[in-house]
Design an enzyme around this catalytic site. Structure first.
Site, short mmCIF file in Angstrom:
data_model
loop_
_atom_site.label_atom_id
_atom_site.label_comp_id
_atom_site.label_asym_id
_atom_site.label_seq_id
_atom_site.Cartn_x
_atom_site.Cartn_y
_atom_site.Cartn_z
N ASP A 116 0.81 -1.22 0.00
CA ASP A 116 0.00 0.00 0.00
C ASP A 116 0.84 1.28 0.00
OD1 ASP A 116 0.48 -0.98 2.75
OD2 ASP A 116 -0.51 0.87 3.33
N GLY A 117 1.95 1.27 0.76
CA GLY A 117 2.80 2.46 0.81
C GLY A 117 3.44 2.75 -0.54
N THR A 118 3.92 1.70 -1.17
CA THR A 118 4.55 1.83 -2.50
C THR A 118 3.54 2.32 -3.53
OG1 THR A 118 6.03 0.00 -1.97
CG2 THR A 118 5.75 0.52 -4.31
N THR A 138 2.82 -8.12 -1.34
CA THR A 138 3.08 -8.11 0.10
C THR A 138 2.62 -9.42 0.71
OG1 THR A 138 2.55 -7.19 2.25
CG2 THR A 138 0.95 -6.76 0.54
N ILE A 139 3.40 -9.92 1.64
CA ILE A 139 2.96 -11.12 2.34
C ILE A 139 1.71 -10.81 3.16
CG2 ILE A 139 5.25 -12.18 2.44
CD1 ILE A 139 5.22 -11.35 5.51
N ASP A 140 1.47 -9.52 3.46
CA ASP A 140 0.36 -9.14 4.36
C ASP A 140 -1.02 -9.28 3.71
OD1 ASP A 140 2.45 -8.41 5.99
OD2 ASP A 140 2.28 -6.26 5.59
N ARG A 175 1.86 -27.76 26.95
CA ARG A 175 2.08 -26.31 27.00
C ARG A 175 1.11 -25.56 26.09
NH1 ARG A 175 8.61 -26.17 26.16
NH2 ARG A 175 9.16 -26.53 28.32
N ARG A 184 1.32 -6.71 9.83
CA ARG A 184 1.07 -5.30 10.20
C ARG A 184 -0.35 -5.11 10.72
NH1 ARG A 184 2.74 -0.74 6.30
NH2 ARG A 184 1.91 -2.12 4.74
N GLU A 235 1.06 -9.81 14.66
CA GLU A 235 1.90 -8.80 15.31
C GLU A 235 1.13 -7.51 15.64
OE1 GLU A 235 5.09 -7.70 12.65
OE2 GLU A 235 3.72 -7.16 11.04
O1 F6P Z 1 4.78 -5.57 5.03
C1 F6P Z 1 5.52 -6.74 5.12
C2 F6P Z 1 6.12 -6.90 6.49
O2 F6P Z 1 6.83 -8.11 6.53
C3 F6P Z 1 5.12 -6.80 7.64
O3 F6P Z 1 4.38 -7.96 7.81
C4 F6P Z 1 6.03 -6.43 8.78
O4 F6P Z 1 5.36 -5.73 9.79
C5 F6P Z 1 7.02 -5.53 8.14
O5 F6P Z 1 7.03 -5.84 6.75
C6 F6P Z 1 8.41 -5.65 8.69
O6 F6P Z 1 9.24 -4.83 7.96
P1 F6P Z 1 10.80 -4.63 8.20
O7 F6P Z 1 11.47 -5.25 7.05
O8 F6P Z 1 10.97 -3.16 8.22
O9 F6P Z 1 11.17 -5.25 9.51
#
Ligand code: F6P
Length: 378
Positions: A116-118, A138-140, A175, A184, A235
């Site tokens: 999205d940023g790109t 993006t993997i996201d 466990r 993200r 995360e």
């Molecule tokens: O956007 C892809 C991603 O791997 C996110 O899932 C993660 O939060 C971020 O990039 C981590 O980026 P960096 O390479 O700056 O640690």
């Protein structure tokens, strides 16, 4: 008629980037077009640093390779570029220099492979007169208007494999095993890998969790004689009464991707240990889910996206993003992809960005997770 095109790979590296490069180069060659690659993402645009890409040269042997052969950068925002003047850090708009560089180099189209940023910067460069075609990477899996981004399937596969491995330790040691995954502000990786890996709990940013509900789920399993549980935590997940855990803010969060998340898995582990009395351990999957060989699915998706992008360039359909909708390749205007984030040069890729595709509560994955009694912490 287009004669010369350039590729930029920007943002975090991602399985399938090289496969897209290869597909663009091959489709370009089929149509008598030359391809170049800017080095290190948007930075290459500013430094006027690019190399020729040919299927007999640098673009050979790329289909299965992780990373990107032309490098990437995930903190370069040329509209708000960090530099030094008289020993002081200053932020400057360098976009006009980049635009002039591309024009001087004679590129008829620039393909922007990124999230999205790109794509926000890509749209802004389009407004400034460049011919741009974006490809959702993006993997996201969080690019708006994009059914699926390449790299996501590989990340989910790696996370599911990790869950299979954590299962044996969970069961043997009685466990609670936590797996913190990336994503993200979107919970796609966590949700899909939780389903694929048979997790008991999936915590995602879109559903703030109640730790007592998570404990209830684990306790009800114990009553059934199951003294172990598997929890996937995105995360960006946060408790109902708390915030996301930001590990580090780089450059005041001014770059494209300068807010680093991480640490929520450890918190969930210690909170559950305290509440339940079972031992809990956290594993952060980290960059393993982003590196290395793409799955066959991602290789094919990346190849389709690359070939389609070049087709769009030949048709003159600039200012667009390649998409897949109901299994069919297509395109959408970048203007739509960036959502409400219209101001040229405004920051993107952050929490306040309205442009990312998050998990919606009526998504089939959410329904299926609930059907399977996977706790989503609510
Ligand atoms: O956007 C892809 C991603 O791997 C996110 O899932 C993660 O939060 C971020 O990039 C981590 O980026 P960096 O390479 O700056 O640690």
């Amino acid at each position: 008629m287009i004669k010369k095109v350039a590729i930029i790979t920007n943002g975090g590296d991602c399985p399938g980037l090289n496969a897209v490069i290869r597909a663009i180069v091959k489709t370009a060659e089929t149509n008598g077009v030359e391809t170049y690659g800017y080095i290190e993402g948007y930075k290459g645009l500013l430094n006027n640093n690019y190399v020729k890409l040919e299927s007999k040269g640098k673009a050979s042997g790329l289909l299965h390779r992780g990373g990107t052969v032309i490098g990437t950068s995930n903190s370069t925002n040329l509209f708000n570029y960090k530099t030094e003047e008289n020993g002081e850090v200053v932020y400057k708009d360098m976009s006009d220099v980049a635009v002039q560089n591309v024009k001087d180099a004679g590129f008829d189209c620039v393909f922007t492979l990124g999230g999205d940023g790109t794509q926000k910067s890509a749209r802004d460069f389009g407004v400034k007169g460049l011919n741009i075609i974006g490809i959702p990477k993006t993997i996201d899996n969080d690019v708006n208007h994009s059914e699926i981004t390449f790299g996501y399937n590989t990340a989910v596969s790696v996370a599911s494999d990790a869950l299979d491995r954590l299962h044996s330790t969970a069961e043997s040691h009685h466990r609670i095993m936590i797996l913190e995954v990336m994503g993200r502000y979107a919970g796609w990786i966590a949700l899909e890998s939780a389903i694929a890996g048979g997790a008991d709990v999936a915590l995602i940013p879109e559903i703030p969790y109640d730790i007592n509900k998570v404990a209830d789920k684990i306790n009800s399993r114990r009553k059934e004689g199951k003294d172990f549980s598997i929890v996937v935590v995105s995360e960006g997940a946060k408790p109902i009464d708390g915030e996301m855990i930001v590990k580090k803010v780089v450059d005041g969060g001014k770059g494209l991707d300068n807010i680093r998340l991480g640490g929520i898995g450890e918190k969930v582990a210690s909170d559950l240990e305290e509440l339940i009395g079972l031992e809990a351990r956290n594993t952060v999957l980290g960059y393993v889910q982003r590196g290395g060989t793409p799955t066959a699915f991602d290789r094919v998706l990346a190849t389709k996206y690359g070939a389609k992008a070049m087709e769009l360039a030949l048709e003159g359909k600039f200012g667009t993003l390649v998409t897949l909708k109901n299994g069919k390749l297509g395109y959408v205007e970048l203007e739509k992809v960036i959502g409400k984030n219209k101001e040229v040069g405004a920051r993107s890729g952050g929490t306040d960005s309205t442009s990312i595709k998050t998990v919606q509560m009526d998504d089939d994955l959410v329904k299926v997770a609930r059907d399977l009694d996977i706790s989503l912490g609510d």
